[in-house]
Design a protein around this motif. Sequence first.
Motif, PDB file in Angstrom:
ATOM      1  N   SER A  31       0.828  -1.212   0.000  1.00  0.00           N
ATOM      2  CA  SER A  31       0.000   0.000   0.000  1.00  0.00           C
ATOM      3  C   SER A  31       0.855   1.252   0.000  1.00  0.00           C
ATOM      4  CB  SER A  31      -0.950  -0.001   1.212  1.00  0.00           C
ATOM      5  OG  SER A  31      -0.261   0.237   2.426  1.00  0.00           O
ATOM      6  N   VAL A  32       2.065   1.162   0.563  1.00  0.00           N
ATOM      7  CA  VAL A  32       3.014   2.280   0.469  1.00  0.00           C
ATOM      8  C   VAL A  32       3.368   2.518  -0.991  1.00  0.00           C
ATOM      9  CG1 VAL A  32       5.337   3.078   1.046  1.00  0.00           C
ATOM     10  CG2 VAL A  32       3.976   1.870   2.765  1.00  0.00           C
ATOM     11  N   GLY A  33       3.648   1.424  -1.711  1.00  0.00           N
ATOM     12  CA  GLY A  33       4.064   1.531  -3.106  1.00  0.00           C
ATOM     13  C   GLY A  33       2.976   1.966  -4.057  1.00  0.00           C
ATOM     14  N   SER A  73      10.752   7.797  -8.897  1.00  0.00           N
ATOM     15  CA  SER A  73      10.252   7.261  -7.631  1.00  0.00           C
ATOM     16  C   SER A  73       9.567   5.914  -7.820  1.00  0.00           C
ATOM     17  CB  SER A  73       9.289   8.261  -6.979  1.00  0.00           C
ATOM     18  OG  SER A  73       8.095   8.392  -7.735  1.00  0.00           O
ATOM     19  N   ILE A  74       8.937   5.713  -8.974  1.00  0.00           N
ATOM     20  CA  ILE A  74       8.320   4.410  -9.262  1.00  0.00           C
ATOM     21  C   ILE A  74       9.401   3.358  -9.484  1.00  0.00           C
ATOM     22  CG2 ILE A  74       6.935   3.098 -10.915  1.00  0.00           C
ATOM     23  CD1 ILE A  74       5.285   5.581 -11.388  1.00  0.00           C
ATOM     24  N   LEU A  75      10.399   3.696 -10.295  1.00  0.00           N
ATOM     25  CA  LEU A  75      11.481   2.757 -10.580  1.00  0.00           C
ATOM     26  C   LEU A  75      12.337   2.494  -9.340  1.00  0.00           C
ATOM     27  CD1 LEU A  75      12.660   4.174 -14.033  1.00  0.00           C
ATOM     28  CD2 LEU A  75      11.167   2.209 -13.624  1.00  0.00           C
ATOM     29  N   GLY A  76      12.384   3.451  -8.436  1.00  0.00           N
ATOM     30  CA  GLY A  76      13.230   3.326  -7.257  1.00  0.00           C
ATOM     31  C   GLY A  76      12.477   2.885  -6.022  1.00  0.00           C
ATOM     32  N   GLY A  77      11.877   3.837  -5.303  1.00  0.00           N
ATOM     33  CA  GLY A  77      11.353   3.551  -3.973  1.00  0.00           C
ATOM     34  C   GLY A  77       9.974   2.957  -3.898  1.00  0.00           C
ATOM     35  N   ALA A  78       9.200   2.996  -4.970  1.00  0.00           N
ATOM     36  CA  ALA A  78       7.791   2.616  -4.902  1.00  0.00           C
ATOM     37  C   ALA A  78       7.570   1.302  -4.175  1.00  0.00           C
ATOM     38  CB  ALA A  78       7.206   2.554  -6.315  1.00  0.00           C
ATOM     39  N   PHE A  79       8.218   0.269  -4.635  1.00  0.00           N
ATOM     40  CA  PHE A  79       8.001  -1.047  -4.050  1.00  0.00           C
ATOM     41  C   PHE A  79       9.276  -1.610  -3.425  1.00  0.00           C
ATOM     42  CE2 PHE A  79       4.697  -0.516  -7.263  1.00  0.00           C
ATOM     43  CZ  PHE A  79       3.571  -0.729  -6.483  1.00  0.00           C
ATOM     44  N   ALA A 133      16.213   7.230  -9.246  1.00  0.00           N
ATOM     45  CA  ALA A 133      15.886   5.873  -8.814  1.00  0.00           C
ATOM     46  C   ALA A 133      17.030   5.256  -8.025  1.00  0.00           C
ATOM     47  CB  ALA A 133      15.552   5.003 -10.026  1.00  0.00           C
ATOM     48  N   GLY A 134      18.281   5.571  -8.416  1.00  0.00           N
ATOM     49  CA  GLY A 134      19.432   5.029  -7.715  1.00  0.00           C
ATOM     50  C   GLY A 134      19.517   5.479  -6.276  1.00  0.00           C
ATOM     51  N   ASN A 135      19.045   6.678  -5.993  1.00  0.00           N
ATOM     52  CA  ASN A 135      18.989   7.178  -4.618  1.00  0.00           C
ATOM     53  C   ASN A 135      17.731   6.697  -3.906  1.00  0.00           C
ATOM     54  OD1 ASN A 135      17.374   9.494  -3.083  1.00  0.00           O
ATOM     55  ND2 ASN A 135      19.524   9.731  -2.497  1.00  0.00           N
ATOM     56  N   ASN A 136      16.616   6.729  -4.593  1.00  0.00           N
ATOM     57  CA  ASN A 136      15.316   6.542  -3.976  1.00  0.00           C
ATOM     58  C   ASN A 136      15.097   5.120  -3.464  1.00  0.00           C
ATOM     59  OD1 ASN A 136      11.907   6.545  -4.791  1.00  0.00           O
ATOM     60  ND2 ASN A 136      12.803   8.027  -3.400  1.00  0.00           N
ATOM     61  N   ALA A 137      15.559   4.123  -4.212  1.00  0.00           N
ATOM     62  CA  ALA A 137      15.385   2.736  -3.775  1.00  0.00           C
ATOM     63  C   ALA A 137      16.079   2.496  -2.446  1.00  0.00           C
ATOM     64  CB  ALA A 137      15.923   1.780  -4.838  1.00  0.00           C
ATOM     65  N   VAL A 138      17.275   3.053  -2.299  1.00  0.00           N
ATOM     66  CA  VAL A 138      18.039   2.884  -1.062  1.00  0.00           C
ATOM     67  C   VAL A 138      17.407   3.688   0.070  1.00  0.00           C
ATOM     68  CG1 VAL A 138      20.295   3.182   0.022  1.00  0.00           C
ATOM     69  CG2 VAL A 138      20.141   2.439  -2.360  1.00  0.00           C
TER      70      VAL A 138
END
Length: 459
Positions: free
Chosen positions: A69-71, A390-396, A258-263
């Motif tokens: 639900s966060v993603g 943000s979708i490619l990185g942190g979303a999920f 995305a490289g920052n956001n996923a982490v």
Amino acid sequence: MSRLAPDGPAAAGASDPRERRRVVLATIVGTTVEWYDFFIYASAAGLVFGQLFFEPAGSSLGTLLAFGSVGVSFLFRPLGAFVAGHLGDKYGRRVVLVLTLVLMGVATALIGLLPTYAQIGVAAPVLLVLLRILQGISAGGEWGGAVLMACEHAPVARRGLFGASPQVGVPLGLLLASGVLGIMNAVAPGDAFLTWGWRVPFLLSVVLIGIGYWVRRSVEESPVYVEIAQRAETTRQPLLQLFRKHTPLVIVAALVFAGNNAVGYMTTGGYIQRYASDPAGPVGLDRGPVLWAVTASAVVWLVSTWFAGAVSDRLGRRTTYAIGFVVQLAGVLALFPLVNGGTFGSLLLGLIFLSVGLGLTYGPQAALYAELFPASIRFSGVSISYAIGSILGGAFAPAIATALVQATGTTAAVTMYLAGMTVIGLAATLVLRDRTGIPLGPDHEELQAASPIYGLARA
């Protein structure tokens, strides 16, 4: 690194130091409130939502659904970016900032009033996800406006520093969210936190939104947009122009983020909070110390973000980013060995090390993005690149990390995933030319339209 000619009339419009201070304050306060709202949800998803809203699914699946639900909200960020980009390029930056702030605050306060699954059944998670979607739409439109207000008001030689002001709102939002949750965990421990304690931080949003609204209404419109409007040169179809001429640039810019956001979403998405405080997990720390460790790491993230913005004015955006991604990679490789140490000290050290790299790859982002796109479509360009990133990185990322651990029984796969995303961000950075100091005003559209991607001469 070359220093390009400053803007003409637009730069003059940005020369009032008093107005600059007002803009810096407005962007910091506004983005802090926005991201406090956004991160309160992510932290609560890791701590209580699985139990309160997805109870029938069981502990493991319920946690996965809560992180899912966060993603979901990230999937709607592009919608917010499309709408806000169109409105921002046609009607100005300030009006969008006010609208997104109010939308986020209303959605957050309503989450604090939601009945749980035990009270109204399946309607509870449905309403929760719908309100999270509204948060996503708001977040998709918020960032671009805040960035352009800061960067377009800034003096050329300090654009990175001024651009860091909306960036520090993110760690400040995390700091505030984790701090308030930590206080409520102490005030309402155990079952009281599950019953009512978690709701207070959501309801507090009403007060914060009032403050943010007042501050943002007090600032003047971006001088770049004012000049465009005075010339009656606003683009009729900014989104169409963006994708017709700048699609490769949007993709590359999205990958940088995305490289920052996923982490970053290991903490801002609530994953570390859940992983470290799970009684059945390998760490098993109490919820309170975990929240305070995240709060302390947010302070480090804030300082390194501001520092990186300032340093990028001297070293250039590209060089600062490259250094940052190398430091971030080291932090990723050290994170879980330290967290799995099972002590508050090792958790704190792992999060602090990671936060230094996160700040170095986040502080220059506002100035970098503002310098990539022409003035007439800049709001659309920065907003949509950010939303896609943000979708490619942190979303999920929290859900992916949870699934990887459940599938493999180890955090090694999560480390590989985060390291891979970091390398992607570094590679995307290195294909961009450094445009530090490029004029942002409408007099220089031709210069701005030259592609910053190596191998592409013009957009």
